[in-house]
Design a protein around this motif. Structure first.
Motif, short mmCIF file in Angstrom:
data_model
loop_
_atom_site.label_atom_id
_atom_site.label_comp_id
_atom_site.label_asym_id
_atom_site.label_seq_id
_atom_site.Cartn_x
_atom_site.Cartn_y
_atom_site.Cartn_z
N TYR A 1 0.82 -1.21 0.00
CA TYR A 1 0.00 0.00 0.00
C TYR A 1 0.86 1.26 0.00
N VAL A 2 2.05 1.19 0.61
CA VAL A 2 2.95 2.35 0.63
C VAL A 2 3.45 2.65 -0.79
N TYR B 1 -3.37 9.97 0.34
CA TYR B 1 -2.31 8.96 0.36
C TYR B 1 -2.19 8.31 1.74
N THR B 2 -2.22 9.13 2.79
CA THR B 2 -2.09 8.59 4.15
C THR B 2 -3.31 7.76 4.54
N ASP B 3 -4.49 8.20 4.15
CA ASP B 3 -5.70 7.43 4.47
C ASP B 3 -5.72 6.11 3.72
N PHE B 4 -5.20 6.10 2.50
CA PHE B 4 -5.13 4.86 1.73
C PHE B 4 -4.23 3.85 2.43
N ILE B 5 -3.07 4.31 2.91
CA ILE B 5 -2.14 3.42 3.61
C ILE B 5 -2.75 2.95 4.93
#
Length: 419
Positions: free
Chosen positions: A250-251, A365-369
């Motif tokens: 995911y990162v 991006y942070t919420d996806f990770i």
């Protein structure tokens, strides 16, 4: 007393070595205890399985034979070893002859089951939800014209995959259960022969092409479409990260444009129906479904199970004006997640149909990770919008991906599972 003092002084003067030694000793004690508990557990299950194997077979009854579809790369490539250690001995002790067929590529199980010509009393899926969906698809394609055969060939599930939602729901697996206990209990569920009917979900194109027909696919658990699903399919690409590969996936993919970030389109769906004259036809059986009889049931009592909604109701006299009436809703989401009632981990009765969860329209991006890491731990955030439906038509913006998703709650589209 002097020896005790000298021993304590030695530990103090060599505290690093003492710390490492203590950790190694604690690990050894825990490992030995787990190994002893597993051995005792297997001993108990072996004694129970042997009781089934010691029952004489009537002269006109053929020995039980089951076909195992094994995904050897499942469970971090430990599936075959775990099956041979915790499952196969119990099946042999119970007097069940098995034929093990290993898959060599993704979705090969569909072809293996569709081309299966040998006599089998059941199919055992040794893998995860993906392998199970392939087996269900192959069996449904093989038996579309013979619904009775589908019911008479139950499916047993051994939780050997990365995701085992259907098996966990069927067997009511506890979160703290070890892999050894989960596999042994699943195997004994197959040996005991009790069955339960589950609804299947069919996925097929809306527009049929006579020149290039597309066969439908089937599932009994969940269907996912979106960015997280696409990212998760690339986990094996980061194998060199070891146990961290699912997190770094995911990162590394959180900013890539080739993920399906836009699950946009239109959903047409009909509301769930408990049963009426429109969706239940004359050929459907309204009597309680009995578990398939095995030869050992002549000597060993069995527990009969029946599917939800199999009460003696004449649905031909039930009128539901809203049944089959479609509603149309535009969607703009990063994910679409469809879950059936088969994977609900509680005993609460719920209305027939599927639950459609729509994710956020945009995600950082942070919420996806963060959401990806949560899913690695077996959890998932609830969708922003939830729709309960029976029949679904999904019209994505991309013209080449029209899909129809239909939940068949009617009896002929159910499949028998060993529990």
């Amino acid at each position: 007393m002097a020896r005790v003092v000298n021993f304590l002084k030695t530990i103090r003067n060599n505290w690093k070595k003492s710390l490492v030694g203590s950790a190694a000793l604690a690990y050894g004690v825990n490992y030995s205890k787990d190994a002893y508990d597993t051995e005792q557990m297997m001993r108990e299950f072996c004694v129970e399985a042997a009781k089934y194997g010691d029952i004489p077979i009537p002269p006109k009854v053929q020995p039980t034979h089951m076909t195992v579809i094994l995904n050897p790369v499942a469970k971090k490539r430990k599936a075959k070893k775990l099956f041979e250690k915790y499952c196969e001995p119990l099946l042999h002790l119970a007097g069940i002859a098995i034929t093990v067929i290993q898959t060599e590529s993704e979705s090969q199980a569909r072809t293996l089951v569709a081309n299966l010509n040998t006599r089998t009393d059941a199919i055992i899926v040794a893998g995860g939800d993906g392998t199970l969906s392939d087996v269900v698809t192959g069996l449904m394609r093989k038996c579309q014209s013979n619904v009775t055969y589908v019911k008479q060939c139950p499916i047993g599930v051994l939780p050997l995959g990365q995701v085992n939602r259907v098996a966990d729901s069927l067997l009511k697996r506890k979160e703290d259960a070890t892999d050894a206990r989960a596999l042994a209990e699943a195997t004994m569920a197959i040996v005991r022969g009790n069955t339960r009917l589950l609804d299947t979900v069919e996925v097929s194109p809306i527009e049929k092409d006579p020149e290039d027909p597309v066969k439908p696919a089937y599932a009994v658990g969940a269907i996912e479409w979106g960015a997280w699903k696409d990212a998760n399919s690339r986990v094996d690409k980061y194998w060199y990260w070891g146990s961290l590969r699912r997190y770094v996936t995911y990162v590394f993919n959180g900013r890539k444009d080739d993920l399906n970030w836009n699950c946009n389109g239109v959903i047409r769906y009909s509301d769930p129906c408990d049963g009426c004259s429109r969706c239940y036809q004359e050929q459907y059986s309204f009597s309680k479904t009995q578990a398939e009889k095995r030869w050992w049931h002549a000597f060993v009592p069995r527990i009969n199970t029946a599917p939800r909604g199999s009460d003696n109701v004449d649905y031909s006299k039930v009128n539901n004006e809203n049944c089959g009436i479609y509603k149309e809703v535009p969607i703009a989401s990063t994910e679409l997640h469809i879950t059936t009632n088969n994977v609900l981990l509680n005993d609460e009765e719920s209305e027939p149909g599927v639950k459609v969860e729509l994710g956020p329209a945009t995600v950082s991006y942070t919420d996806f990770i963060a959401e990806g890491c949560k899913r690695v731990g077996g959890k998932k955030s609830q969708g922003e919008h939830i729709i309960k439906a029976k029949n679904i038509e999904l019209h994505p913006e991309k013209d080449d991906s029209f899909v129809s998703i239909i939940n068949f709650h009617q009896l002929p589209k159910t499949m028998s599972f060993l529990i």
